[in-house]
Design a protein around this motif. Structure first.
Motif, PDB file in Angstrom:
ATOM      1  N   SER A 277       3.642  10.571  -6.871  1.00  0.00           N
ATOM      2  CA  SER A 277       4.543  11.084  -7.901  1.00  0.00           C
ATOM      3  C   SER A 277       3.761  11.510  -9.144  1.00  0.00           C
ATOM      4  N   PHE A 278       2.530  11.013  -9.286  1.00  0.00           N
ATOM      5  CA  PHE A 278       1.701  11.467 -10.405  1.00  0.00           C
ATOM      6  C   PHE A 278       0.918  12.732 -10.046  1.00  0.00           C
ATOM      7  N   ALA A 279       0.750  12.961  -8.737  1.00  0.00           N
ATOM      8  CA  ALA A 279      -0.036  14.119  -8.296  1.00  0.00           C
ATOM      9  C   ALA A 279       0.568  15.413  -8.822  1.00  0.00           C
ATOM     10  N   GLY A 280       1.914  15.502  -8.806  1.00  0.00           N
ATOM     11  CA  GLY A 280       2.602  16.706  -9.292  1.00  0.00           C
ATOM     12  C   GLY A 280       2.227  17.002 -10.731  1.00  0.00           C
TER      13      GLY A 280
ATOM     14  N   VAL B 184      -0.494  16.019 -12.344  1.00  0.00           N
ATOM     15  CA  VAL B 184      -1.902  16.429 -12.413  1.00  0.00           C
ATOM     16  C   VAL B 184      -2.042  17.904 -12.045  1.00  0.00           C
ATOM     17  N   ILE B 185      -1.348  18.311 -10.965  1.00  0.00           N
ATOM     18  CA  ILE B 185      -1.414  19.720 -10.537  1.00  0.00           C
ATOM     19  C   ILE B 185      -0.886  20.635 -11.637  1.00  0.00           C
ATOM     20  N   ALA B 186       0.254  20.250 -12.267  1.00  0.00           N
ATOM     21  CA  ALA B 186       0.838  21.082 -13.322  1.00  0.00           C
ATOM     22  C   ALA B 186      -0.144  21.242 -14.486  1.00  0.00           C
ATOM     23  N   LEU B 187      -0.809  20.124 -14.846  1.00  0.00           N
ATOM     24  CA  LEU B 187      -1.763  20.190 -15.951  1.00  0.00           C
ATOM     25  C   LEU B 187      -2.961  21.080 -15.583  1.00  0.00           C
ATOM     26  N   LEU B 188      -3.402  20.979 -14.303  1.00  0.00           N
ATOM     27  CA  LEU B 188      -4.517  21.816 -13.834  1.00  0.00           C
ATOM     28  C   LEU B 188      -4.157  23.293 -13.929  1.00  0.00           C
ATOM     29  N   VAL B 189      -2.924  23.624 -13.484  1.00  0.00           N
ATOM     30  CA  VAL B 189      -2.457  25.015 -13.555  1.00  0.00           C
ATOM     31  C   VAL B 189      -2.510  25.506 -14.999  1.00  0.00           C
TER      32      VAL B 189
ATOM     33  N   ILE C 192       0.829  -1.204   0.000  1.00  0.00           N
ATOM     34  CA  ILE C 192       0.000   0.000   0.000  1.00  0.00           C
ATOM     35  C   ILE C 192       0.859   1.248   0.000  1.00  0.00           C
ATOM     36  N   LYS C 193       1.923   1.227   0.813  1.00  0.00           N
ATOM     37  CA  LYS C 193       2.841   2.369   0.855  1.00  0.00           C
ATOM     38  C   LYS C 193       3.413   2.656  -0.525  1.00  0.00           C
ATOM     39  N   LYS C 194       3.775   1.574  -1.224  1.00  0.00           N
ATOM     40  CA  LYS C 194       4.336   1.726  -2.562  1.00  0.00           C
ATOM     41  C   LYS C 194       3.315   2.350  -3.505  1.00  0.00           C
ATOM     42  N   ARG C 195       2.068   1.889  -3.386  1.00  0.00           N
ATOM     43  CA  ARG C 195       1.016   2.421  -4.248  1.00  0.00           C
ATOM     44  C   ARG C 195       0.837   3.915  -3.983  1.00  0.00           C
ATOM     45  N   ILE C 196       0.814   4.253  -2.679  1.00  0.00           N
ATOM     46  CA  ILE C 196       0.618   5.660  -2.323  1.00  0.00           C
ATOM     47  C   ILE C 196       1.757   6.503  -2.877  1.00  0.00           C
ATOM     48  N   ARG C 197       2.990   5.974  -2.756  1.00  0.00           N
ATOM     49  CA  ARG C 197       4.145   6.710  -3.254  1.00  0.00           C
ATOM     50  C   ARG C 197       4.037   6.900  -4.769  1.00  0.00           C
ATOM     51  N   ALA C 198       3.625   5.840  -5.481  1.00  0.00           N
ATOM     52  CA  ALA C 198       3.487   5.927  -6.930  1.00  0.00           C
ATOM     53  C   ALA C 198       2.422   6.948  -7.299  1.00  0.00           C
ATOM     54  N   THR C 199       1.341   6.974  -6.498  1.00  0.00           N
ATOM     55  CA  THR C 199       0.251   7.918  -6.774  1.00  0.00           C
ATOM     56  C   THR C 199       0.709   9.354  -6.550  1.00  0.00           C
TER      57      THR C 199
END
Lengths: 260, 262
Positions: free
Chosen positions: B15-18, B20-25, B6-13
């Motif tokens: 790293s994609f959040a950044g 998504v935020i850039a695209l939103l901006v 689960i920790k690995k999944r969260i970490r992978a998620t």
């Protein structure tokens, strides 16, 4: 002694001197050490930290040339590590190769010796069994505890059927219980194979417990303070041997030789 | 087991959040008209230009050109640094007498050599390739030398005491000791080589993704231009991940022992 064992060798150091260059000129570490290690005996070399024990063992094993004096094995001067040498270093984590499993670590010197595959298999298996690691041969050194890694290093030495086994502070980095077990392992191995054994240590009790003869180093630069015969009977046993009054006398004698 | 998964999944998620935020901006800036529409195309038009590139034969051949210069340049630089590095790493005297030259050449940016490379090779394959070799040989060389000088002295004593043959010492001690450092060097050189390839094509005008950017820019075709830039970035990530993966395969003991996040 079993039939495959090599004949043990006699080793002598004569006027062995080691100096290192430093900012303030030459620093003399070992000064004219002269002593002998009779064939088939266990001899320990004891001295305080900084007494140049590692330099001494590197000279005895031919890894390093002394600045003056000589080391002879069966009256032949050694200039490089001789055939029939088994060696165990204090730092097992660095002397074993982490990219090879236990079996390959033990086997590699045999491959360099040109021993056939079949014979290698036998030597590696019997050596690992002797140190009690026969079921760990597929693991990597870093997956084992310190004491077990040192057993691998001992197995690697044994597989070569050494004429002389040299150990540099071999048990200084393991816990007390493991240390006792490994000391007894060395005694067992010696009684099985009968090779000459040289153990360098800073531990007075260990030097007595293991050896038939103790070479005491002391001073700056180090000289041979005394060579003490250890008359304690074999087989030795951690509790009764250490409890023997003779053990206490030897300890006192060694202690005063070191203090002097 | 499950919790580390689960920790690995969260970490992978995360790293994609950044991303998504850039695209939103990007979308918000575009809606709020914060950026001039002519130079900053919308996310959707860039995305469709991105997909359209794969239909174009000239884009595919440019991509092939960039990747082949990159691969050849890196391979030649690797061969050179292994050759020179093993010599400089094993002789203290050779190392001392050469480090000043190396330190002098190392900071010269390959871009500064583009005119020289153009003079020598025109806009041929060897123009960007030569620059990649020049630029990536230094990090590789430094890591090969560090690897060889870093062979553990205790391990070396063991190999001498047990009279290992020269071949066995090389194969089972020197090579495995050098590999972790070499893999790090390759990862650095890999990303650097891509940047040099694109720069050389962009400024020097040889065929490749960089040249594609330059042509689109001069034709004011901004959406395809950004699409190519984004694609170049993706190749960078792919190269980095490739070497990370190779490193885990090739030097597993290094990662196991030191938990190195190479």
């Amino acid at each position: 002694m079993t039939s495959t064992d090599a004949t043990p060798v006699e080793l002598t150091a004569t006027d062995l001197t080691v100096t290192y260059p430093s900012k303030s000129g030459q620093v003399n570490v070992l000064d004219k050490l002269t002593f002998e290690v009779p064939a088939g005996e266990i001899v320990s070399i004891v001295g305080p930290s900084g007494a140049g024990k590692t330099s001494l063992l590197r000279c005895l094993s031919g890894l390093m040339l002394p600045s003056a004096g000589r080391v002879e094995i069966d009256h032949l001067e050694i200039k490089e590590p001789p055939a029939g040498l088994g060696i165990v270093f204090q730092d097992y984590g660095r002397s074993l190769f982490p990219w090879m499993d236990v079996r390959s670590n033990v086997e590699l010197p045999l491959r360099s010796m040109g021993i056939s595959r079949n014979e290698r298999m036998g030597l590696v298996s019997s050596s690992l069994a002797e140190v009690g690691l026969e079921s760990f041969e597929a693991l990597y050194p870093w997956q084992l505890s310190g004491g077990m890694q040192q057993r691998v290093a001992i197995a690697r030495a044994l597989a070569c059927r050494p004429k002389v086994l040299m150990m540099d502070e071999p048990f200084a980095s393991v816990d007390a219980q493991t240390r006792f077990d490994l000391e007894d392992l060395v005694l067992k191995v010696h009684s099985t194979h009968g090779m000459t054994v040289i153990v360098v240590t800073h531990d007075i009790d260990e030097s007595i417990y293991l050896a038939q003869r103790v070479v005491v180093l002391g001073g700056k630069p180090s000289t041979v303070r005394e060579v003490i015969r250890v008359g304690l009977d074999f087989p030795r046993e951690q509790i009764s041997t250490r409890g023997n009054p003779e053990f206490g006398n030897l300890r006192a004698q060694l202690f005063s030789a070191l203090r002097r | 087991m499950t919790s580390t998964y689960i920790k690995k999944r969260i970490r992978a998620t995360t790293s994609f959040a950044g991303i998504v935020i850039a695209l939103l901006v990007w979308v918000i800036a575009e809606d709020a008209r914060l950026l001039p529409r002519s130079e900053f195309p919308s996310l959707s038009s860039t995305a469709s230009a991105f997909l359209a590139q794969f239909q174009s034969a000239s884009f595919v051949s440019a991509l092939a050109a960039t990747l082949s210069t990159w691969a050849v340049g890196l391979a030649v630089a690797l061969a050179i640094s292994l050759l020179i590095g093993s010599f400089l790493g094993s002789s203290a005297r050779a190392f001392r007498s050469s480090w000043l030259i190396v330190e002098f050449l190392k900071p010269i940016p390959p871009v500064a050599l583009i005119p020289l490379a153009l003079l020598l090779y025109g806009t041929s394959f060897w123009m960007p390739t030569g620059l990649i070799i020049f630029g990536t040989v230094w990090p590789l060389l430094v890591h090969v030398i560090a690897g060889i000088r870093g062979v553990d002295p205790v391990a070396l004593d063991s190999s001498r005491a047990y009279r290992l043959t020269r071949r066995h010492t090389l194969r089972y001690l020197i090579l495995p000791s050098v590999l972790p450092s070499l893999m790090t060097g390759l990862r650095i050189a890999g990303s650097l080589g891509l940047a040099i390839a694109v720069t050389a094509e962009l400024i020097g005008g040889s065929t490749g993704l960089g040249n594609f950017v330059a042509l689109d820019e001069s034709a004011s075709k901004y959406a395809p231009m950004y699409a190519v830039i984004i694609f170049t970035g993706l190749i960078g990530i792919a190269i980095n991940s490739l070497f990370k993966f190779l490193s885990r395969k090739i030097v597993p003991w290094h990662h196991e022992r030191f938990g190195a996040s190479l």
